[in-house]
Design a protein around this motif. Structure first.
Motif, PDB file in Angstrom:
ATOM      1  N   TYR C 215       0.820  -1.213   0.000  1.00 27.11           N
ATOM      2  CA  TYR C 215       0.000   0.000   0.000  1.00 27.11           C
ATOM      3  C   TYR C 215       0.853   1.262   0.000  1.00 27.11           C
ATOM      4  CZ  TYR C 215      -3.418   3.451   1.486  1.00 27.11           C
ATOM      5  OH  TYR C 215      -4.194   4.554   1.567  1.00 27.11           O
ATOM      6  N   ALA C 216       2.019   1.192   0.642  1.00 22.46           N
ATOM      7  CA  ALA C 216       2.845   2.395   0.821  1.00 22.46           C
ATOM      8  C   ALA C 216       3.071   3.176  -0.474  1.00 22.46           C
ATOM      9  CB  ALA C 216       4.177   2.024   1.461  1.00 22.46           C
ATOM     10  N   PRO C 217       3.384   2.527  -1.596  1.00 22.58           N
ATOM     11  CA  PRO C 217       3.635   3.313  -2.806  1.00 22.58           C
ATOM     12  C   PRO C 217       2.426   4.131  -3.263  1.00 22.58           C
ATOM     13  CG  PRO C 217       4.441   1.074  -3.075  1.00 22.58           C
ATOM     14  CD  PRO C 217       3.651   1.102  -1.810  1.00 22.58           C
ATOM     15  N   PHE C 218       1.246   3.772  -2.789  1.00 21.71           N
ATOM     16  CA  PHE C 218       0.057   4.509  -3.213  1.00 21.71           C
ATOM     17  C   PHE C 218      -0.431   5.461  -2.134  1.00 21.71           C
ATOM     18  CE2 PHE C 218       0.352   0.500  -5.392  1.00 21.71           C
ATOM     19  CZ  PHE C 218       0.326   0.926  -6.704  1.00 21.71           C
ATOM     20  N   SER C 219       0.315   5.561  -1.047  1.00 21.35           N
ATOM     21  CA  SER C 219      -0.116   6.419   0.056  1.00 21.35           C
ATOM     22  C   SER C 219       0.786   7.657   0.113  1.00 21.35           C
ATOM     23  CB  SER C 219      -0.004   5.654   1.376  1.00 21.35           C
ATOM     24  OG  SER C 219       1.367   5.486   1.672  1.00 21.35           O
ATOM     25  N   GLU C 220       0.533   8.482   1.122  1.00 18.01           N
ATOM     26  CA  GLU C 220       1.335   9.683   1.330  1.00 18.01           C
ATOM     27  C   GLU C 220       2.783   9.330   1.610  1.00 18.01           C
ATOM     28  OE1 GLU C 220      -0.884  12.406   3.830  1.00 18.01           O
ATOM     29  OE2 GLU C 220       0.987  13.442   4.270  1.00 18.01           O
ATOM     30  N   LEU C 221       2.992   8.082   2.068  1.00 17.81           N
ATOM     31  CA  LEU C 221       4.340   7.648   2.386  1.00 17.81           C
ATOM     32  C   LEU C 221       5.258   7.757   1.165  1.00 17.81           C
ATOM     33  CD1 LEU C 221       5.528   6.712   5.020  1.00 17.81           C
ATOM     34  CD2 LEU C 221       5.196   4.348   4.295  1.00 17.81           C
ATOM     35  N   ALA C 222       4.694   7.437   0.011  1.00 17.04           N
ATOM     36  CA  ALA C 222       5.497   7.528  -1.218  1.00 17.04           C
ATOM     37  C   ALA C 222       5.992   8.955  -1.398  1.00 17.04           C
ATOM     38  CB  ALA C 222       4.665   7.096  -2.409  1.00 17.04           C
ATOM     39  N   PHE C 223       5.104   9.893  -1.148  1.00 17.71           N
ATOM     40  CA  PHE C 223       5.497  11.305  -1.285  1.00 17.71           C
ATOM     41  C   PHE C 223       6.562  11.670  -0.261  1.00 17.71           C
ATOM     42  CE2 PHE C 223       4.900  15.660   0.286  1.00 17.71           C
ATOM     43  CZ  PHE C 223       5.346  16.328  -0.835  1.00 17.71           C
TER      44      PHE C 223
ATOM     45  N   LEU D  66      -2.544  16.689 -10.545  1.00 21.98           N
ATOM     46  CA  LEU D  66      -1.673  15.879  -9.690  1.00 21.98           C
ATOM     47  C   LEU D  66      -2.454  15.347  -8.495  1.00 21.98           C
ATOM     48  CD1 LEU D  66       1.526  18.061  -9.846  1.00 21.98           C
ATOM     49  CD2 LEU D  66       1.357  15.686 -10.588  1.00 21.98           C
ATOM     50  N   PRO D  67      -1.938  14.255  -7.866  1.00 17.67           N
ATOM     51  CA  PRO D  67      -2.642  13.714  -6.705  1.00 17.67           C
ATOM     52  C   PRO D  67      -2.832  14.778  -5.637  1.00 17.67           C
ATOM     53  CG  PRO D  67      -0.664  12.424  -7.226  1.00 17.67           C
ATOM     54  CD  PRO D  67      -0.727  13.509  -8.205  1.00 17.67           C
ATOM     55  N   ARG D  68      -4.014  14.875  -5.128  1.00 21.05           N
ATOM     56  CA  ARG D  68      -4.423  15.790  -4.047  1.00 21.05           C
ATOM     57  C   ARG D  68      -4.370  17.268  -4.437  1.00 21.05           C
ATOM     58  NH1 ARG D  68      -2.727  13.935   1.869  1.00 21.05           N
ATOM     59  NH2 ARG D  68      -4.325  15.472   2.342  1.00 21.05           N
ATOM     60  N   GLY D  69      -4.126  17.564  -5.683  1.00 19.12           N
ATOM     61  CA  GLY D  69      -4.122  18.969  -6.090  1.00 19.12           C
ATOM     62  C   GLY D  69      -5.445  19.394  -6.705  1.00 19.12           C
ATOM     63  N   GLY D  70      -6.363  18.453  -6.827  1.00 25.03           N
ATOM     64  CA  GLY D  70      -7.589  18.682  -7.610  1.00 25.03           C
ATOM     65  C   GLY D  70      -8.473  19.816  -7.130  1.00 25.03           C
ATOM     66  N   LYS D  71      -8.411  20.115  -5.814  1.00 25.25           N
ATOM     67  CA  LYS D  71      -9.360  21.093  -5.296  1.00 25.25           C
ATOM     68  C   LYS D  71      -8.770  22.503  -5.184  1.00 25.25           C
ATOM     69  CE  LYS D  71     -10.461  18.182  -1.889  1.00 25.25           C
ATOM     70  NZ  LYS D  71     -11.145  17.577  -0.739  1.00 25.25           N
ATOM     71  N   VAL D  72      -7.554  22.668  -5.733  1.00 26.56           N
ATOM     72  CA  VAL D  72      -6.859  23.952  -5.560  1.00 26.56           C
ATOM     73  C   VAL D  72      -7.643  25.109  -6.174  1.00 26.56           C
ATOM     74  CG1 VAL D  72      -5.447  23.655  -7.643  1.00 26.56           C
ATOM     75  CG2 VAL D  72      -4.613  25.089  -5.801  1.00 26.56           C
ATOM     76  N   GLY D  73      -8.438  24.839  -7.197  1.00 27.55           N
ATOM     77  CA  GLY D  73      -9.196  25.898  -7.874  1.00 27.55           C
ATOM     78  C   GLY D  73     -10.254  26.552  -7.005  1.00 27.55           C
ATOM     79  N   LYS D  74     -10.528  25.933  -5.850  1.00 28.81           N
ATOM     80  CA  LYS D  74     -11.552  26.521  -4.983  1.00 28.81           C
ATOM     81  C   LYS D  74     -11.003  27.645  -4.113  1.00 28.81           C
ATOM     82  CE  LYS D  74     -14.363  22.380  -4.409  1.00 28.81           C
ATOM     83  NZ  LYS D  74     -14.911  21.473  -3.399  1.00 28.81           N
ATOM     84  N   CYS D  75      -9.687  27.760  -4.061  1.00 30.92           N
ATOM     85  CA  CYS D  75      -9.079  28.691  -3.110  1.00 30.92           C
ATOM     86  C   CYS D  75      -9.491  30.119  -3.399  1.00 30.92           C
ATOM     87  CB  CYS D  75      -7.554  28.595  -3.151  1.00 30.92           C
ATOM     88  SG  CYS D  75      -6.771  29.821  -2.092  1.00 30.92           S
ATOM     89  N   VAL D 118       8.472  25.096  -0.265  1.00 30.46           N
ATOM     90  CA  VAL D 118       7.265  24.272  -0.174  1.00 30.46           C
ATOM     91  C   VAL D 118       7.577  22.964   0.549  1.00 30.46           C
ATOM     92  CG1 VAL D 118       7.480  23.006  -2.348  1.00 30.46           C
ATOM     93  CG2 VAL D 118       5.230  23.561  -1.467  1.00 30.46           C
ATOM     94  N   TYR D 119       8.847  22.538   0.485  1.00 27.42           N
ATOM     95  CA  TYR D 119       9.216  21.261   1.109  1.00 27.42           C
ATOM     96  C   TYR D 119       9.259  21.342   2.633  1.00 27.42           C
ATOM     97  CZ  TYR D 119      10.302  20.381  -3.708  1.00 27.42           C
ATOM     98  OH  TYR D 119      10.183  20.258  -5.053  1.00 27.42           O
ATOM     99  N   MET D 141      -0.068  21.236  -1.082  1.00 26.96           N
ATOM    100  CA  MET D 141       1.379  21.411  -0.908  1.00 26.96           C
ATOM    101  C   MET D 141       2.121  20.190  -1.466  1.00 26.96           C
ATOM    102  SD  MET D 141       1.829  24.375   0.209  1.00 26.96           S
ATOM    103  CE  MET D 141       0.271  25.012  -0.375  1.00 26.96           C
ATOM    104  N   ILE D 142       1.524  19.007  -1.308  1.00 30.90           N
ATOM    105  CA  ILE D 142       2.121  17.809  -1.896  1.00 30.90           C
ATOM    106  C   ILE D 142       2.143  17.961  -3.417  1.00 30.90           C
ATOM    107  CG2 ILE D 142       1.774  15.336  -2.279  1.00 30.90           C
ATOM    108  CD1 ILE D 142       0.705  15.136   0.547  1.00 30.90           C
ATOM    109  N   ALA D 143       1.002  18.369  -3.957  1.00 26.28           N
ATOM    110  CA  ALA D 143       0.916  18.518  -5.413  1.00 26.28           C
ATOM    111  C   ALA D 143       1.906  19.574  -5.908  1.00 26.28           C
ATOM    112  CB  ALA D 143      -0.505  18.891  -5.805  1.00 26.28           C
ATOM    113  N   LEU D 144       2.029  20.654  -5.148  1.00 23.56           N
ATOM    114  CA  LEU D 144       2.960  21.722  -5.576  1.00 23.56           C
ATOM    115  C   LEU D 144       4.398  21.219  -5.518  1.00 23.56           C
ATOM    116  CD1 LEU D 144       1.614  25.012  -3.915  1.00 23.56           C
ATOM    117  CD2 LEU D 144       1.432  24.284  -6.276  1.00 23.56           C
ATOM    118  N   SER D 145       4.724  20.466  -4.450  1.00 23.54           N
ATOM    119  CA  SER D 145       6.086  19.935  -4.333  1.00 23.54           C
ATOM    120  C   SER D 145       6.422  19.127  -5.575  1.00 23.54           C
ATOM    121  CB  SER D 145       6.196  19.017  -3.116  1.00 23.54           C
ATOM    122  OG  SER D 145       5.746  19.664  -1.966  1.00 23.54           O
ATOM    123  N   ILE D 146       5.453  18.342  -6.011  1.00 25.23           N
ATOM    124  CA  ILE D 146       5.677  17.523  -7.201  1.00 25.23           C
ATOM    125  C   ILE D 146       5.694  18.404  -8.451  1.00 25.23           C
ATOM    126  CG2 ILE D 146       4.706  15.669  -8.606  1.00 25.23           C
ATOM    127  CD1 ILE D 146       3.550  14.506  -5.968  1.00 25.23           C
TER     128      ILE D 146
END
Lengths: 347, 426, 244, 157
Positions: C215-223, D66-75, D118-119, D141-146
């Protein structure tokens, strides 16, 4: 004694008052300065009304249709009230037809003043190059374009990038210090309509505050979340026409950075200000104007009460307000006139 | 009944009650954005100047009919008298050093038009170098230098024509101070006494671009080259139209009367195509002390905030301006960006050089374009000047100068006017 | 911390799940987890993956010499990751910092204990507390469990935070909690509980570790792994970055 | 790190009011020549203007994918995230609200200036809990880092 009520102004508030009074059984004398009923929404060809994009005709059509066809409503277009004597229950008013210059006298029980507003003339503020540069238009002019479904620049091409500049002629000591209350919502409504009409247009809202009060807030949220409209907090110092595009110079106050970006079209959210009709009517009817030129009610929280018995106020001649408030004020004023009628004549 | 107000620890300002009321209103009055006081203050100053003359406190160097004055409208709507003949050339420090063609072209134009003038060697710098030298001087010293030069012109019976924008702005402000403050007046008087001079205040402080403005039709009559295909952008110098803004020339027929008229009007009269651009109001980059201490920022500003937008927006063939600092900064600042690989470039010259060129002056002997760094060759070609052969002429001319020849057009024509006797007015 | 770090294995040769089987399982799951992590990071379309850090050791730019680079790698890892000098050190919320720190230190300790166990055969020692390796394993797993518990409770304690937390964060933190708790439980049962209970617990721990690895590669852990190694690489190449 | 600091100090050190000028705006070529004249160093230095000349939403669009960046447009830039952020309280260079805005509008010079910060995000999630518009700043922030490293997000530029 008479069973007639004079309504000055054939806009949303005046029409609503006339319809309610006629339904109530009173005769209405409706005096409108222009040759057309409907007030600003009809005159400027508003495409739709905030916040729900209701087509203007849906709201205004029945009111206008009723007044033009009802035997209870005597409509005087192209006319102004010139004199008013007497007191509550029995006023004698003179109505002059501006086209042929004829004056008629009428006896009325009470008067409802609903003289409405004018859009701020943006050429007063030279910053925005309104009237000097092409493709700088007011929200009032954009409405007609949207209604036609053809939003284009002077060269006939649809704009790719549009800026809305908020608070033009509002909240500014050098022009009008008050907030016009609806321009934020109307601008956002138009930005959404523009996206719907043009598709790939980029829209930028350059604002000081966003004042989408009450349920109008939905417009603000939707514009960002569904339509990807951009918001820049800041002010514009100058709009300069380069011969091809409009260079908008401003500051993004969120990054403390000056910007100079080219736009194809600039839409000015011109505010609401009292028009000459309001001043004229107040003069004839002996009403007080406040420091801003709106008619001052006896008590600021009770809009209908003009301070003179038998004369009632409704709509944007008192303060800037939305169309839903204006319509309610029309009804509220009609109620006051009905109370007078009940006291003086049996209806 | 005069009041004395303390403006700083060391200086008191004596003004009438009325003036005091006015000055008190400065902060509140929105119009106080102007350099020194409001337009009303400025007009009041002119009135007070006349009063002082009546009381015998000062001498005014009037623009009498002898100077064949022409009237121009200023920003304050007052009509300003611009002398057209018998001019005392108040030269500019930087002009002679950086852009010698600036002044020689002006002299050449005057000689061509048969205008009598005095090129007096008895002139000093205004010492406002970089405008107040960024604090190296003080109002009394600056005013004393100003009045010393004005007196030198007055003795020669010629009207001062100020070439430099900085001197012009500085003199306008010094005049305001001298007239409005008794203390400054008294101190300056005592300084002038030591050098055998007295308070002579010019009725009008006149910039050479204003002279070109009123003479533009005469210049146009003598035009030899067709410049109708030449497009011109104009940069107005801050020191001319932003300092004591109400005293600079505006003309309803030039740019709608909304922007300073001189230089633009000259270009228009010559038949050139005048192009407007968005940042016309911005400084050239010279700044105050910036050109001295912050060259990097000066040159970057000149290029990125002036040259590049001008080229992008107008594509003008030439950028005209009317101040020493502006020509220098705008011209010289193009070198580094071009070396960096930026492409936009435009030749820069003074309106006097452009007018002289159009009147057929030699591009090198008179206008001395060889000192200019931005490429002027396409412009000359467009104006129909064969610059290659002109270069040959210039070399031959240099040879003649080496052998002792002096150019006629920069020599002051002899004048038979009698000097005013020193002390006569005291 | 990498997924490999959260593998506490207490090996008992007499158990139902034999040593060889566990080694085989890990031999499959560990590389699979790394491959998944690599693919996942590649899916973000970034040029750098955590494995790039090894390439950086031999890169042309930055600090010269392999030894100098290795030293830089170790010091950056120690400073930025182990002692939370970057993100953790800048965070003014101690609870969160402690939670993260305990999870990471616990996970690393567990891996170390596992590796040592493979060498020293701690199962032969009757009393767990007398063996330094088993002691390290137990303490590490307790730290891992308490860190995860802190992180979970911290998010649970506030309604808004609870609502804003997505299912992936909950899953990851709960998995970590279970890995730690079950590890401690296995050792506790080995001291006094029934063999079957211990084996059941051991199997459930193996299952949770396997789930974590997959699961880790698909979780926040990967990040977090990616970000951690990116920061270390930055130090290694002496790029301009936020002050440590 | 010390070497980095030194390099920063050295850049444009001769500019009189250097501290008002961002590093990113100083162009100081090591080699510059015009007409055979060496103009490197001080004489060839340029200071780029800080005027924003273009809005560029390509990075922003990339973040949305990007993962978890989808809702940024609401800001809507209320600043609740930064207000509660325990990292922002320690380091002003890390400001989630600001990062979202400059990415949304594509202010390249500003992004260059602050993107490495950002990191610093510790992932505590306080911001996501505080956000009134459900933007999930922690995820953003995760999406921005990426995104700051991602070729896909930069592709549009």
């Amino acid at each position: 004694m008479t069973g007639t009520v004079l309504v000055v102004g054939g806009g949303p508030a005046g029409l609503r008052a006339a319809v309610d009074l006629a339904d109530f059984g009173a005769r209405v004398l409706l005096v409108e300065k222009r040759d057309q009923l409907g007030g600003a929404p009809v005159r400027w060809k508003y495409r739709s009304l905030a916040p729900d994009f209701t087509p203007t005709e849906e709201v205004m059509g029945p009111l206008i249709g009723f007044c033009e066809s009802s035997p209870m409503v005597e409509v005087h277009k192209g006319s102004v009230v010139e004199g008013c004597e007497g007191s509550v229950g029995d006023f004698t008013v003179k109505v002059r037809n501006e086209a042929d210059g004829t004056t008629t006298e009428h006896r009325v029980s009470s008067v409802i003043v609903a003289t409405g507003f004018e859009h701020f003339d943006a050429s007063v503020d030279p910053r925005y190059a309104y009237g000097r540069a092409p493709n700088v238009i007011g929200i009032n002019e954009l409405e007609a374009m949207l209604k036609e479904g053809r939003v284009v620049g002077h060269d006939g091409r649809p704009p790719k990038r549009v800026a809305f500049i908020f608070c033009v002629g509002s909240r500014d000591r050098s022009t009008n210090p008050w907030c016009c209350t609806v321009c934020c919502g109307v601008s956002i409504k138009q930005a959404i309509e523009m996206k719907q009409t043009l598709g790939d247009v980029q829209v930028y809202m350059i604002y000081m505050d966003i004042r989408t009060v009450g349920l109008w807030e939905k417009l603000y949220w939707d514009s960002m979340e569904k339509y990807g409209i951009n918001y820049i907090r800041g002010r514009v110092g100058e709009v300069y026409y380069t011969g091809e595009k409009l260079l908008v110079k401003g500051e993004d106050t969120l990054v403390r950075g000056p910007f100079e970006v080219l736009f194809d079209m600039v839409v000015l959210a011109v505010g609401i200000e009292p028009g000459p009709g309001t001043k004229q009517a107040a003069g004839v009817l002996g009403l007080k104007l406040n420091e801003y030129g709106f008619i001052a009610p006896r008590q600021p929280n009770v809009h209908v009460d003009s301070g003179r018995d038998g004369i009632f106020l409704a709509g944007t001649c008192i303060a800037p307000m939305s169309i839903e408030e204006t319509l309610s004020e029309g009804s509220a004023a009609a109620m006051q006139a009905a109370k007078v009628l009940k006291k003086t004549v049996a209806v | 009944m005069p009041e004395v107000i303390r403006v700083s620890k060391k200086e008191d300002l004596e003004i009438s009650k009325e003036d005091l009321k006015f000055l008190e209103g400065l902060g509140a009055d929105r119009r106080a954005k102007l350099a020194m006081g409001t337009t009303e203050d400025y007009l009041r100053m002119l009135e007070k100047m006349k009063d002082l003359e009546k009381r015998g406190e000062i001498t005014i160097h009037h623009v009498t009919d002898e100077y064949e004055p022409a009237g121009v409208r200023t920003l304050s709507r007052r009509v300003k008298k611009i002398p057209t003949v018998e001019l005392w050339q108040h030269k500019s420090c930087g002009q002679c050093g950086h852009i010698p063609g600036y002044i020689s072209a002006l002299y050449w134009v005057m000689t061509e038009l048969g205008i009598p003038y005095v090129d007096d060697t008895n002139q000093t710098s205004c010492t406002a170098w970089n405008y107040y030298g960024s604090g190296t001087s003080n109002p009394v010293a600056l005013s004393a230098v100003f009045l010393r030069n004005m007196h030198a012109a007055w003795e020669k019976n010629a009207y001062p024509l100020i070439h430099c924008g900085t001197s012009y702005g500085d003199y306008k402000e010094c005049r305001y101070l001298v007239v409005m403050s008794r203390e400054i007046r008294d101190r300056v008087r005592s300084i002038l006494k030591k050098i055998g001079r007295d308070l002579v205040i010019p009725e009008e402080v006149v910039h050479y671009s204003e002279w070109l403005h009123v003479m533009r039709w005469k210049i146009a009559e003598r035009r030899k080259l067709d410049v109708s295909k030449v497009s011109v952008a104009v940069h107005a110098a801050c020191h001319t139209y932003k300092l004591m803004a109400e005293d600079f020339t505006y003309d309803d027929t030039v740019l709608g009367g909304k922007k300073p008229a001189p230089t633009s009007s000259t270009a228009l009269a010559l038949g050139a195509k005048l192009l407007d651009y968005s940042n016309w109001y911005d400084c050239c980059g010279f700044g105050f002390r910036h050109i001295l201490t912050e060259r990097e920022i000066s040159r970057s500003f000149a290029y990125f905030r002036k040259i590049r937008p001008i080229v992008r927006e107008t594509g003008a063939d030439v950028l005209l301006t009317h101040d020493t600092g502006c020509v220098t900064t705008l011209d010289k600042s193009q070198v580094v960006p071009l070396a960096h690989g930026y492409k936009e470039t435009v030749p820069v010259m003074s309106d006097s050089q452009f007018a002289a060129l159009a009147m057929g002056a030699h591009p090198f002997i008179v206008c001395q374009l060889q000192w200019h760094l931005a490429d002027w060759k396409p412009l000359l070609a467009k104006m129909g000047v064969d610059w290659a052969s002109a270069e040959g002429e210039y070399k031959a001319y240099l040879e003649r100068v080496r052998n002792g020849e002096r150019p006629a057009f920069i020599r002051s024509p002899p004048r038979n006017l009698e000097n005013r006797v020193r002390g006569e007015s005291a | 911390m990498g997924p490999s770090e959260a593998v506490p294995l207490i090996i008992d040769r007499n158990a139902i799940v034999g040593h060889a089987a566990v080694v085989d399982l890990m031999a499959v799951l560990l590389p699979l987890s790394f491959v998944l992590l690599y693919l996942r990071v590649r899916g973000w379309d970034v040029p750098f993956t955590p494995f790039g850090i090894f390439a950086s050791l031999f890169a042309k730019e930055g600090k010269p010499g392999f030894a100098a680079r290795s030293r830089a790698l170790l010091s950056a890892t120690a400073q930025d990751i182990l002692f939370l000098k970057r993100a953790g050190g800048r965070c003014e919320e101690p609870l969160h910092t402690w939670g993260r720190g305990l999870v990471m230190w616990g996970a690393l300790g567990s891996v170390a204990a596992t590796l040592l166990a493979a060498l020293t055969d701690p199962a032969a020692v009757p009393m767990a507390l007398t063996d330094p390796v088993r002691l390290l394993g137990d303490l590490s797993q307790a730290a891992l469990a308490s860190g995860a518990a802190i992180l979970i409770l911290r998010r649970l304690s506030n309604g808004a935070r609870r609502r804003a937390t997505d299912i992936h964060t909950w899953s990851l933190q709960c998995l970590l909690l279970y890995v730690g708790l079950s590890g401690v439980a296995v050792d506790a049962l080995s001291q006094g509980g029934s063999f079957l209970a211990m084996e059941a617990m051991y199997i459930s721990q193996l299952a949770s570790i396997s789930a974590l690895l997959l699961y880790a590669p698909f979780s926040e852990l990967a990040f977090l792994v990616w970000k951690g190694s990116l920061l270390v690489q930055k130090s290694l190449l002496d790029e301009a970055g936020p002050p440590g | 790190m010390a070497a980095e600091e030194r390099k920063k100090e050295e850049k444009g050190r001769f500019i009189a009011e250097r501290r008002y000028v961002d590093d990113q705006r100083i162009v100081e070529p090591e080699k510059l020549e015009a007409g055979g004249v060496d103009m490197s160093g001080r004489w060839g230095t340029l200071v780029l203007p800080r005027t924003i000349e273009e809005f560029d939403h390509s990075l922003f669009e990339g973040v949305k994918r990007l993962p978890r960046g989808g809702k940024v447009g609401k800001c809507w830039q209320c600043g609740n995230c930064t207000a509660v952020c325990p990292v922002a309280h320690a380091n002003p260079m890390f400001n989630p609200r600001y990062l979202i805005h400059i990415v949304r509008m594509g202010y390249q010079a500003e992004i260059e200036k602050v993107k490495d910060y950002v990191y610093l995000c510790s992932g505590c999630g306080l911001c996501s809990a505080a956000c009134p518009k459900d933007v999930d700043p922690q995820g953003v922030m995760i999406a921005l880092s990426i995104a700051f490293k991602s070729g896909r997000a930069k592709g549009g530029r």
